[in-house]
Design an enzyme around this catalytic site. Sequence first.
Site, mmCIF file in Angstrom:
data_model
loop_
_atom_site.group_PDB
_atom_site.id
_atom_site.type_symbol
_atom_site.label_atom_id
_atom_site.label_comp_id
_atom_site.label_asym_id
_atom_site.label_seq_id
_atom_site.Cartn_x
_atom_site.Cartn_y
_atom_site.Cartn_z
ATOM 1 N N GLY A 250 27.330 -0.071 0.173
ATOM 2 C CA GLY A 250 28.014 1.183 -0.159
ATOM 3 C C GLY A 250 28.219 2.078 1.045
ATOM 4 O O GLY A 250 29.296 2.628 1.256
ATOM 5 N N ARG B 295 15.402 -4.625 -5.798
ATOM 6 C CA ARG B 295 14.743 -5.224 -4.646
ATOM 7 C C ARG B 295 13.249 -5.250 -4.943
ATOM 8 O O ARG B 295 12.739 -4.395 -5.669
ATOM 9 C CB ARG B 295 15.037 -4.347 -3.425
ATOM 10 C CG ARG B 295 14.631 -4.928 -2.096
ATOM 11 C CD ARG B 295 15.175 -4.038 -0.987
ATOM 12 N NE ARG B 295 14.693 -2.666 -1.079
ATOM 13 C CZ ARG B 295 13.496 -2.263 -0.655
ATOM 14 N NH1 ARG B 295 12.635 -3.122 -0.129
ATOM 15 N NH2 ARG B 295 13.142 -0.996 -0.750
ATOM 16 N N LYS C 160 9.890 0.396 -7.725
ATOM 17 C CA LYS C 160 10.978 0.090 -8.662
ATOM 18 C C LYS C 160 10.543 -0.001 -10.119
ATOM 19 O O LYS C 160 11.375 -0.126 -11.011
ATOM 20 C CB LYS C 160 11.672 -1.224 -8.254
ATOM 21 C CG LYS C 160 12.265 -1.215 -6.856
ATOM 22 C CD LYS C 160 13.338 -0.165 -6.689
ATOM 23 C CE LYS C 160 13.955 -0.173 -5.299
ATOM 24 N NZ LYS C 160 14.921 0.913 -5.099
ATOM 25 N N ARG D 99 10.272 -8.332 2.102
ATOM 26 C CA ARG D 99 8.970 -8.146 2.759
ATOM 27 C C ARG D 99 7.820 -8.856 2.032
ATOM 28 O O ARG D 99 6.709 -8.341 1.967
ATOM 29 C CB ARG D 99 8.653 -6.644 2.872
ATOM 30 C CG ARG D 99 9.727 -5.825 3.527
ATOM 31 C CD ARG D 99 9.368 -4.367 3.631
ATOM 32 N NE ARG D 99 8.301 -4.158 4.586
ATOM 33 C CZ ARG D 99 7.274 -3.340 4.383
ATOM 34 N NH1 ARG D 99 7.152 -2.682 3.257
ATOM 35 N NH2 ARG D 99 6.349 -3.187 5.312
ATOM 36 N N LYS E 77 25.101 3.194 -11.036
ATOM 37 C CA LYS E 77 26.495 3.619 -10.871
ATOM 38 C C LYS E 77 27.437 2.409 -10.844
ATOM 39 O O LYS E 77 28.565 2.486 -11.347
ATOM 40 C CB LYS E 77 26.639 4.451 -9.596
ATOM 41 C CG LYS E 77 25.909 5.788 -9.667
ATOM 42 C CD LYS E 77 26.255 6.700 -8.499
ATOM 43 C CE LYS E 77 25.632 8.084 -8.686
ATOM 44 N NZ LYS E 77 26.046 9.032 -7.651
ATOM 45 N N ASP F 243 14.987 51.904 10.855
ATOM 46 C CA ASP F 243 13.953 51.492 9.902
ATOM 47 C C ASP F 243 12.632 51.386 10.674
ATOM 48 O O ASP F 243 12.635 51.317 11.913
ATOM 49 C CB ASP F 243 14.337 50.141 9.286
ATOM 50 C CG ASP F 243 13.254 49.578 8.392
ATOM 51 O OD1 ASP F 243 12.738 50.318 7.536
ATOM 52 O OD2 ASP F 243 12.906 48.398 8.564
ATOM 53 N N ASP G 37 9.005 49.496 9.501
ATOM 54 C CA ASP G 37 8.286 48.207 9.449
ATOM 55 C C ASP G 37 9.237 47.038 9.683
ATOM 56 O O ASP G 37 10.274 46.919 9.024
ATOM 57 C CB ASP G 37 7.616 48.042 8.080
ATOM 58 C CG ASP G 37 6.453 49.003 7.904
ATOM 59 O OD1 ASP G 37 5.410 48.776 8.525
ATOM 60 O OD2 ASP G 37 6.611 49.995 7.159
#
Length: 725
Positions: free
Chosen positions: A30, A272, A277, A310, A378, A497, A499
């Site tokens: 994608g 995967r 998952k 893996r 999707k 001003d 503070d």
Amino acid sequence: MRKTIIVSNRLPVKISEKNGEFTLQSSEGGLATGLGSIYREGNNIWIGWPGLEIEDPKQQEKVTKQLRQMNLMPVFLTQEEINNFYEGFSNETLWPVFHYMGVYARYEQSYWDAYHQVNQKFRDIVLQIAGPGDIIWVHDYQLLLLPGMIRTEMPEISVGFFQHIPFPSYELFRLIPWRAEILEGMLGADLMGFHTFDDTRHFLNAASRLLPVNTTANVVSYNDRAVVVETFPMGIDYDKFASLGNNPEVQEHLKTLRENFREERLVLSIDRLDYSKGIIQRLQAFELLLQLHPEYISRVVLYMIVVPSRDTVPQYKELRDDIDKLVGNINARFRTLSWHPIQYFYRSFPVEMLSALYNFADICLVTPMRDGMNLVSKEYVASRNNNDGVLILSEMAGASKELSDAIIVNPNNLGAITRAITDALNMPLPEQQRRMRQMRQVVSKFNIHHWVKLFMTRLAEVNEMQQNMLARRVNQETAVLIRQQYRQAKKRILFLDYDGTLVGFQPNIDMASPDPDLYQLLRELAATPGNDVVMISGRKHETLGEWFGNIPLDLIAEHGAWQKTKEGEWYQLPGLNDSWKPEILTMMEQVTDRTPGSFVEEKSFSLVWHYRKVESGLGEQRANELMNTLRYYTVEKGLQVLPGDKVIEVKNIEINKGKAALSWLHHKKYDFIMALGDDVTDEDIFKALPSKATSIKVGSQLSAAKYYLRSYHEVRHLLRTLRKN
């Protein structure tokens, strides 16, 4: 010529070697599809690891030449770097922590050293190619340090960063020993993107709690730069998956599936191999379905694809073994002579076969324990051209925030997943179509090309905003201009001003009293012919009178409730009442009782809840609670709720620094007007003053003021330079 440089861990190419010859084939992922429109144009380029260890310099040169023809630039890594940077720090430290599986994380110094070293390697390649005006877009968790490394070498360059996996809550992220370095690296970007609002919020929370940064809404002020952090849900190539159903090869696969599953309903699961998952929980939920609903035996099949990943790493090997055992047990327990409940494949499939499965499956079951986005969901939606089928989606997947018409489940709740499958199997076709149409509209509109365009457009806007902000900072040139206007004027007024503007904040509000240097500065400003100096503060009028009564200043206290000219006495703004105070005071005291370190300050016509001394995070949480409560109670009482720097103030709506400042301007004509302030209440002054006035916000670039300064030290320096000849 200006160019865009994309940087990711892997190049969008599959490379294979045979007898010293290298074959390159573009990837179909994608991200590769979406960014193809960028990196293939003109002199744009994509930098990344080619996916193969190549040691021989001559072969490296050969591969580089081939890749450059495809607008790609390789970063060659040694096997040791691959082991420690990629398999080590990226996948054994960051991946588990970012996926809320901290128990699997390993914090090895050698991993971190390699991660730092490889990020530097990527930086060096970027610097070889990058020039002024270029755009650099860095991708994902393997390169978190890279934006900061690039920024150090090229401070003016435009850098975007996108994270494709979740960003964890502060409590998990803080476990990483190198957490501050990681955040500093990420903050080298101008625009940072995440899939979900939760990830964005987690990052902002971690940055504000671990680094000395200011965060306002979704903007982090870091090293005098504004870094914007936003949510960009990533899409897919919708048209590709919507049209694949007509592909002859896909049609052939569909024909085979129809023949093999004539009577059965198909539940599709594609993942995967990874502990994030939720594959084990999914299998357990399917087992529970067959247990509780024997009527589905021989009628429903779980078609499960697990793509190898893996599996030499102990945790992954163990996960694979557990999946094998569980699949075997379920099949052994429930199968019949002609039916297996689970069709399990431990391999990858070509996109044509996946498309056939997306088109054929009655249900797509996507229940990760944690996922950045999850594009399988999707892809399934995009493939459903008849608007039928049901998507069951984990609430822990980023996609669940967009695909709200799916059946949303908690992946840890086996009963909920089982009920979701039965609901999906029994869902009437009109209901399926109603849901699927809505989801297809979302996936169609927010596709991968939309995502790329949105991010790049926003990056350009952020860069423009940063340039505007830099132009607004009181630099040497601006200071000269302000001094010229000040000295040329005959009648001047300065609204100051207190503070945060003239003094720094203190844990105890009574400790922020004026120092000798400030007294000297104010005396000299007040003594300058033509000057009217107005101290305009939220402080109590008694306090201002005690501190500044001996200096010829005009005083406006409690945001305008009390006022005093240098010659006169204190007078109160007419029409104010404080009958509302007991009710609001009770609310503030209730919060104070639950928040160690906080306290309530009572003024004549306002109440202030202070939380500067409260533990970071707790103060903000209680402040949000109090704000929500106060808004409900004050809306009809003519009161205003003002969030400030570690304070929340409630006051009469008639009390306003802007109105008070304007009342001073009505008495005399001034040819130089200047106002300096650091708080939300000072914005009223900046908005009220005429356009010719010089307005300066302190500590923040986001303001209605014309200019900004970073600290009270810079304010004092500017004021000192005004009185010099």
